[in-house]
Structures are given as structure tokens and as C-alpha cells.
Write a protein that holds these residues in place. Structure first.
Motif, PDB file in Angstrom:
ATOM      1  N   MET A   1     -11.863   2.649   6.375  1.00 36.64           N
ATOM      2  CA  MET A   1     -10.638   1.892   6.409  1.00 36.64           C
ATOM      3  C   MET A   1      -9.557   2.545   5.552  1.00 36.64           C
ATOM      4  O   MET A   1      -8.406   2.568   5.930  1.00 36.64           O
ATOM      5  N   LEU A   2      -9.940   3.071   4.379  1.00 36.06           N
ATOM      6  CA  LEU A   2      -8.955   3.695   3.503  1.00 36.06           C
ATOM      7  C   LEU A   2      -8.394   4.990   4.085  1.00 36.06           C
ATOM      8  O   LEU A   2      -7.302   5.401   3.720  1.00 36.06           O
ATOM      9  N   VAL A   3      -9.144   5.605   4.977  1.00 30.42           N
ATOM     10  CA  VAL A   3      -8.637   6.804   5.637  1.00 30.42           C
ATOM     11  C   VAL A   3      -7.454   6.432   6.527  1.00 30.42           C
ATOM     12  O   VAL A   3      -6.445   7.133   6.569  1.00 30.42           O
ATOM     13  N   ILE A   4      -7.575   5.297   7.191  1.00 34.13           N
ATOM     14  CA  ILE A   4      -6.515   4.820   8.074  1.00 34.13           C
ATOM     15  C   ILE A   4      -5.373   4.198   7.273  1.00 34.13           C
ATOM     16  O   ILE A   4      -4.210   4.388   7.595  1.00 34.13           O
ATOM     17  N   ARG A   5      -5.720   3.448   6.210  1.00 28.32           N
ATOM     18  CA  ARG A   5      -4.727   2.738   5.396  1.00 28.32           C
ATOM     19  C   ARG A   5      -4.903   3.089   3.922  1.00 28.32           C
ATOM     20  O   ARG A   5      -5.393   2.292   3.133  1.00 28.32           O
ATOM     21  N   PRO A   6      -4.478   4.287   3.509  1.00 30.96           N
ATOM     22  CA  PRO A   6      -4.660   4.686   2.116  1.00 30.96           C
ATOM     23  C   PRO A   6      -3.838   3.846   1.127  1.00 30.96           C
ATOM     24  O   PRO A   6      -4.062   3.899  -0.070  1.00 30.96           O
ATOM     25  N   ASP A   7      -2.890   3.052   1.641  1.00 34.47           N
ATOM     26  CA  ASP A   7      -2.067   2.209   0.773  1.00 34.47           C
ATOM     27  C   ASP A   7      -2.799   0.944   0.315  1.00 34.47           C
ATOM     28  O   ASP A   7      -2.344   0.252  -0.588  1.00 34.47           O
ATOM     29  N   LEU A   8      -3.946   0.652   0.910  1.00 31.51           N
ATOM     30  CA  LEU A   8      -4.705  -0.537   0.536  1.00 31.51           C
ATOM     31  C   LEU A   8      -5.427  -0.326  -0.786  1.00 31.51           C
ATOM     32  O   LEU A   8      -5.841   0.779  -1.107  1.00 31.51           O
ATOM     33  N   GLU A   9      -5.568  -1.396  -1.526  1.00 36.04           N
ATOM     34  CA  GLU A   9      -6.320  -1.341  -2.775  1.00 36.04           C
ATOM     35  C   GLU A   9      -7.720  -1.882  -2.534  1.00 36.04           C
ATOM     36  O   GLU A   9      -7.883  -2.956  -1.960  1.00 36.04           O
ATOM     37  N   MET A  10      -8.734  -1.147  -2.981  1.00 34.33           N
ATOM     38  CA  MET A  10     -10.112  -1.591  -2.805  1.00 34.33           C
ATOM     39  C   MET A  10     -10.529  -2.419  -4.018  1.00 34.33           C
ATOM     40  O   MET A  10     -10.224  -2.079  -5.154  1.00 34.33           O
ATOM     41  N   VAL A  11     -11.205  -3.517  -3.728  1.00 34.70           N
ATOM     42  CA  VAL A  11     -11.734  -4.378  -4.775  1.00 34.70           C
ATOM     43  C   VAL A  11     -13.237  -4.507  -4.558  1.00 34.70           C
ATOM     44  O   VAL A  11     -13.682  -4.822  -3.462  1.00 34.70           O
TER      45      VAL A  11
END
Length: 122
Positions: A1-11
């Protein structure tokens, strides 16, 4: 998912079990915010107050309610809760059974070990 949306913050949200946190040591979690959920963070707090005041104590239940809200709502609340538990450990010296002192100290230590994952109020 972060590859597609690197602007997201992982928790990474989990209970206090070390197995869970060992799995969060993988590189994919390096930038993640790591947090113990409030319910699991409150468990060692409740156990510590039961060890100090007993299971049926009105004072113990009131202290638990106050400290639980402090932990949840107050920035730096985890440090204040650890300080309160440390005061109880000092007060308990020589007053109650060795087993109760050991339980309180173990719960305070558990709380301290999870400290970096508990300061979410902000």
C-alpha cells in the motif's frame, strides 16, 4: 500500500506482547508510529492498583480511573502514571505482603517497558 500511497502514515497498534513488537522491528515498520492500544495499556495499571489497594477498594478504583484518564488524555500522561506507580512502590515497602510488593513492582516495570509506545495523547 505504501508503494502506491507513500504519503500515508503507517501505525502499528498492538497489545503489550513482546512477540507483536518483535514483528514490528522489520524494516517495513521503521517509519511507523508504534502504539499500545489504550485497553492493553490500562491492564498493568489496573493490576498494579489491585496489588496496592486490593480488588474491592474504592480508593484503588478511583485512583485507577484518574490515572487511566491521565494516560489517555494528557500529553506526557505515561510519565505521570509511572511516577504515581513509583510512589506506590515506595509507600508499600514493609507495609504489605512480599507477594503484593512483587506484583506491584512487576506491573510498574511492565508499564515502564512499554512507555515509548504509550504517549498518544496530543
Amino acid at each position: 500500500m505504501l508503494v502506491i500511497r507513500p504519503d500515508l502514515e503507517m501505525v502499528a497498534l498492538a497489545d503489550g506482547a513482546e512477540d507483536n513488537w518483535r514483528s514490528c522491528e522489520r524494516p517495513v515498520y521503521d517509519q511507523a508510529t508504534k502504539s499500545v492500544d489504550h485497553g492493553h495499556a490500562s491492564q498493568p495499571l489496573r493490576a498494579a492498583l489491585v496489588a496496592y489497594d486490593g480488588d474491592k477498594s474504592v480508593e484503588g478504583r478511583a485512583a485507577y480511573a484518574r490515572l487511566r484518564l491521565l494516560l489517555r488524555d494528557q500529553p506526557g500522561g505515561a510519565d505521570e502514571v509511572i511516577a504515581a506507580l513509583s510512589r506506590l512502590v515506595r509507600k508499600m515497602r514493609g507495609k504489605r505482603s512480599k507477594r503484593h510488593r512483587k506484583l506491584l513492582n512487576a506491573e510498574r516495570t511492565d508499564f515502564q517497558n512499554q512507555r515509548d509506545r504509550m504517549d498518544d495523547a496530543a
